[in-house]
Design a protein around this motif. Structure first.
Motif, PDB file in Angstrom:
ATOM      1  N   ASP A  95       0.863  -1.003  -0.592  1.00  0.00           N
ATOM      2  CA  ASP A  95       0.205   0.203  -0.251  1.00  0.00           C
ATOM      3  C   ASP A  95       0.846   1.374  -0.027  1.00  0.00           C
ATOM      4  O   ASP A  95       0.434   2.241  -0.401  1.00  0.00           O
ATOM      5  CB  ASP A  95      -0.668   0.396   0.863  1.00  0.00           C
ATOM      6  CG  ASP A  95      -1.831   0.881   1.513  1.00  0.00           C
ATOM      7  OD1 ASP A  95      -2.449   1.618   0.149  1.00  0.00           O
ATOM      8  OD2 ASP A  95      -1.657   1.927   2.589  1.00  0.00           O
ATOM      9  N   GLU A  96       1.558   0.956   0.882  1.00  0.00           N
ATOM     10  CA  GLU A  96       2.627   2.568   0.716  1.00  0.00           C
ATOM     11  C   GLU A  96       3.836   2.098  -0.352  1.00  0.00           C
ATOM     12  O   GLU A  96       3.066   4.172  -0.887  1.00  0.00           O
ATOM     13  CB  GLU A  96       3.519   2.539   2.176  1.00  0.00           C
ATOM     14  CG  GLU A  96       3.879   3.784   2.772  1.00  0.00           C
ATOM     15  CD  GLU A  96       2.748   4.772   3.475  1.00  0.00           C
ATOM     16  OE1 GLU A  96       3.632   5.894   3.520  1.00  0.00           O
ATOM     17  OE2 GLU A  96       2.277   4.368   3.211  1.00  0.00           O
ATOM     18  N   LEU A  97       4.432   1.340  -0.436  1.00  0.00           N
ATOM     19  CA  LEU A  97       4.923   1.401  -2.377  1.00  0.00           C
ATOM     20  C   LEU A  97       4.140   2.130  -3.155  1.00  0.00           C
ATOM     21  O   LEU A  97       4.836   3.385  -4.005  1.00  0.00           O
ATOM     22  CB  LEU A  97       5.358   0.163  -2.096  1.00  0.00           C
ATOM     23  CG  LEU A  97       6.693   0.001  -3.560  1.00  0.00           C
ATOM     24  CD1 LEU A  97       7.837   1.007  -3.784  1.00  0.00           C
ATOM     25  CD2 LEU A  97       6.771  -1.317  -3.455  1.00  0.00           C
ATOM     26  N   ALA A  98       2.559   1.374  -3.617  1.00  0.00           N
ATOM     27  CA  ALA A  98       2.347   1.286  -4.613  1.00  0.00           C
ATOM     28  C   ALA A  98       0.836   2.651  -4.684  1.00  0.00           C
ATOM     29  O   ALA A  98       1.044   3.446  -5.493  1.00  0.00           O
ATOM     30  CB  ALA A  98       0.921  -0.115  -4.982  1.00  0.00           C
ATOM     31  N   ASN A  99       0.881   2.781  -3.209  1.00  0.00           N
ATOM     32  CA  ASN A  99      -0.296   3.664  -2.919  1.00  0.00           C
ATOM     33  C   ASN A  99       0.181   5.889  -2.581  1.00  0.00           C
ATOM     34  O   ASN A  99      -0.579   6.521  -3.142  1.00  0.00           O
ATOM     35  CB  ASN A  99      -1.661   3.065  -2.475  1.00  0.00           C
ATOM     36  CG  ASN A  99      -1.887   2.597  -3.160  1.00  0.00           C
ATOM     37  OD1 ASN A  99      -2.675   2.319  -4.253  1.00  0.00           O
ATOM     38  ND2 ASN A  99      -2.850   1.545  -2.250  1.00  0.00           N
ATOM     39  N   LEU A 100       1.566   5.881  -2.503  1.00  0.00           N
ATOM     40  CA  LEU A 100       1.530   6.968  -2.099  1.00  0.00           C
ATOM     41  C   LEU A 100       1.685   7.530  -3.369  1.00  0.00           C
ATOM     42  O   LEU A 100       0.723   8.635  -3.047  1.00  0.00           O
ATOM     43  CB  LEU A 100       2.735   7.264  -1.239  1.00  0.00           C
ATOM     44  CG  LEU A 100       3.963   8.423  -0.664  1.00  0.00           C
ATOM     45  CD1 LEU A 100       2.442   9.579  -0.091  1.00  0.00           C
ATOM     46  CD2 LEU A 100       4.512   8.159  -0.217  1.00  0.00           C
ATOM     47  N   THR A 101       1.988   7.508  -4.138  1.00  0.00           N
ATOM     48  CA  THR A 101       2.634   8.362  -5.185  1.00  0.00           C
ATOM     49  C   THR A 101       0.943   8.354  -5.838  1.00  0.00           C
ATOM     50  O   THR A 101       0.829   9.532  -6.818  1.00  0.00           O
ATOM     51  CB  THR A 101       3.875   8.264  -5.718  1.00  0.00           C
ATOM     52  OG1 THR A 101       3.474   6.878  -6.408  1.00  0.00           O
ATOM     53  CG2 THR A 101       5.196   8.529  -5.235  1.00  0.00           C
ATOM     54  N   GLU A 102       0.234   7.262  -6.282  1.00  0.00           N
ATOM     55  CA  GLU A 102      -0.847   7.640  -6.447  1.00  0.00           C
ATOM     56  C   GLU A 102      -2.011   8.092  -5.778  1.00  0.00           C
ATOM     57  O   GLU A 102      -1.552   9.356  -6.928  1.00  0.00           O
ATOM     58  CB  GLU A 102      -1.226   6.167  -6.913  1.00  0.00           C
ATOM     59  CG  GLU A 102      -2.745   5.518  -7.470  1.00  0.00           C
ATOM     60  CD  GLU A 102      -2.277   5.865  -9.286  1.00  0.00           C
ATOM     61  OE1 GLU A 102      -3.841   5.505 -10.321  1.00  0.00           O
ATOM     62  OE2 GLU A 102      -1.932   5.575  -9.931  1.00  0.00           O
ATOM     63  N   PHE A 103      -1.611   8.412  -5.116  1.00  0.00           N
ATOM     64  CA  PHE A 103      -2.754   9.445  -4.349  1.00  0.00           C
ATOM     65  C   PHE A 103      -2.723  10.399  -4.121  1.00  0.00           C
ATOM     66  O   PHE A 103      -3.163  12.107  -4.039  1.00  0.00           O
ATOM     67  CB  PHE A 103      -3.581   8.585  -2.963  1.00  0.00           C
ATOM     68  CG  PHE A 103      -4.208   8.035  -2.607  1.00  0.00           C
ATOM     69  CD1 PHE A 103      -5.579   8.027  -3.395  1.00  0.00           C
ATOM     70  CD2 PHE A 103      -4.232   6.479  -3.016  1.00  0.00           C
ATOM     71  CE1 PHE A 103      -6.555   7.309  -3.100  1.00  0.00           C
ATOM     72  CE2 PHE A 103      -4.603   5.722  -3.330  1.00  0.00           C
ATOM     73  CZ  PHE A 103      -6.065   5.850  -3.499  1.00  0.00           C
ATOM     74  N   PHE A 104      -0.703  11.474  -4.026  1.00  0.00           N
ATOM     75  CA  PHE A 104      -0.468  12.273  -4.064  1.00  0.00           C
ATOM     76  C   PHE A 104      -0.462  13.051  -5.698  1.00  0.00           C
ATOM     77  O   PHE A 104      -1.279  14.074  -5.457  1.00  0.00           O
ATOM     78  CB  PHE A 104       0.690  11.936  -3.689  1.00  0.00           C
ATOM     79  CG  PHE A 104       2.363  13.346  -4.307  1.00  0.00           C
ATOM     80  CD1 PHE A 104       1.811  15.026  -3.073  1.00  0.00           C
ATOM     81  CD2 PHE A 104       2.699  14.104  -5.218  1.00  0.00           C
ATOM     82  CE1 PHE A 104       2.343  15.688  -3.107  1.00  0.00           C
ATOM     83  CE2 PHE A 104       2.870  15.009  -5.661  1.00  0.00           C
ATOM     84  CZ  PHE A 104       2.825  16.275  -4.644  1.00  0.00           C
ATOM     85  N   VAL A 105      -0.026  12.349  -6.669  1.00  0.00           N
ATOM     86  CA  VAL A 105      -0.550  12.903  -7.751  1.00  0.00           C
ATOM     87  C   VAL A 105      -1.628  12.722  -8.320  1.00  0.00           C
ATOM     88  O   VAL A 105      -2.051  14.175  -8.601  1.00  0.00           O
ATOM     89  CB  VAL A 105       0.504  11.973  -8.878  1.00  0.00           C
ATOM     90  CG1 VAL A 105      -0.487  12.176  -9.844  1.00  0.00           C
ATOM     91  CG2 VAL A 105       2.003  11.646  -8.548  1.00  0.00           C
ATOM     92  N   HIS A 106      -2.841  12.318  -8.120  1.00  0.00           N
ATOM     93  CA  HIS A 106      -4.323  12.802  -8.525  1.00  0.00           C
ATOM     94  C   HIS A 106      -4.945  13.885  -6.951  1.00  0.00           C
ATOM     95  O   HIS A 106      -5.787  13.882  -8.025  1.00  0.00           O
ATOM     96  CB  HIS A 106      -4.845  10.777  -7.990  1.00  0.00           C
ATOM     97  CG  HIS A 106      -4.879   9.953  -9.609  1.00  0.00           C
ATOM     98  ND1 HIS A 106      -4.516  10.674 -10.755  1.00  0.00           N
ATOM     99  CD2 HIS A 106      -4.917   8.651  -8.686  1.00  0.00           C
ATOM    100  CE1 HIS A 106      -4.397   9.736 -11.441  1.00  0.00           C
ATOM    101  NE2 HIS A 106      -4.382   8.533 -10.800  1.00  0.00           N
TER     102      HIS A 106
END
Length: 209
Positions: A95-106
């Motif tokens: 979750d931290e690896l895959a979703n941090l940048t995903e949710f930050f960017v969006h």
């Protein structure tokens, strides 16, 4: 340890509700409801999520995205806010690896679509968490770019990427470098130093995963 993926997830859900379903994002073809539908598809429909990357499956992914986008908006945002009970992306390390940048960017896709935005003042440990992903992201996004490109985040680190050739420097905070490398160059506040033809080319290149 802080869970920055969770904090970005909840901040984005709050912003989506505040802006409403038809607010603009910096992605030309998406309003907020489409961005929310993309995030739900990515986590909850692996059969359709493959279409994000694989062209032959894009028709299926688009149909599923439109199905999610047609749901009542508060229900859709609630699916964004809460991780699914089971998903490969829900496991804590992933979750931290895959979703941090995903949710930050969006999150930034929504907030930077409004005039007068300014970069968020993120704590240094939050910036450091974003930096951890930048060297591999830069290598992937810029592996064929015809320059020897030094990516620098003052106080965090640097990475050399690109296919070689003329020297370029890309300098910014980890947050702004993340936006740039995810293809949001026009709203990323970074410094590019090098030959004008190459810096202009990089500012309009198709980047991201």
């Amino acid at each position: 340890m802080p869970r920055y993926a969770d904090s970005e997830r909840h901040a984005l859900a709050d912003l989506l509700l505040a802006r409403g379903p038809e607010a603009p994002t910096i992605i030309p073809e998406w309003a907020t409801r489409h961005l929310a539908a993309h995030l739900v598809l990515r986590e909850r429909r692996p059969d359709a999520a493959a279409g994000i990357l694989l062209r032959p499956l894009r028709g299926h992914a688009e149909r599923v995205l439109q199905e999610f986008a047609s749901r009542p908006y508060p229900q859709l945002v609630d699916l964004v806010r809460h991780r699914p009970r089971w998903s490969p992306l829900s496991l804590p390390p992933v979750d931290e690896l895959a979703n941090l940048t995903e949710f930050f960017v969006h999150y930034e896709d929504v907030r930077r679509a409004e005039p007068g935005w300014q970069p968020r003042q993120l704590p240094e440990d939050h910036q450091a968490a974003l930096w951890k992903r930048i060297p591999s992201l830069a290598r992937m996004s810029l592996r064929r770019f015809p320059a020897a490109l030094l990516v620098q985040a003052p106080n965090h680190g640097e990475a050399t990427v690109g296919a070689g050739g003329d020297q370029l420097r890309l300098v910014g905070s980890p947050a702004e470098l993340t936006m740039f490398l995810f293809g949001r160059q026009r709203v990323a506040r970074v410094q590019l130093v090098g030959p004008a033809a190459l810096t202009d080319r990089l500012r309009t290149a198709k980047l991201g995963i």
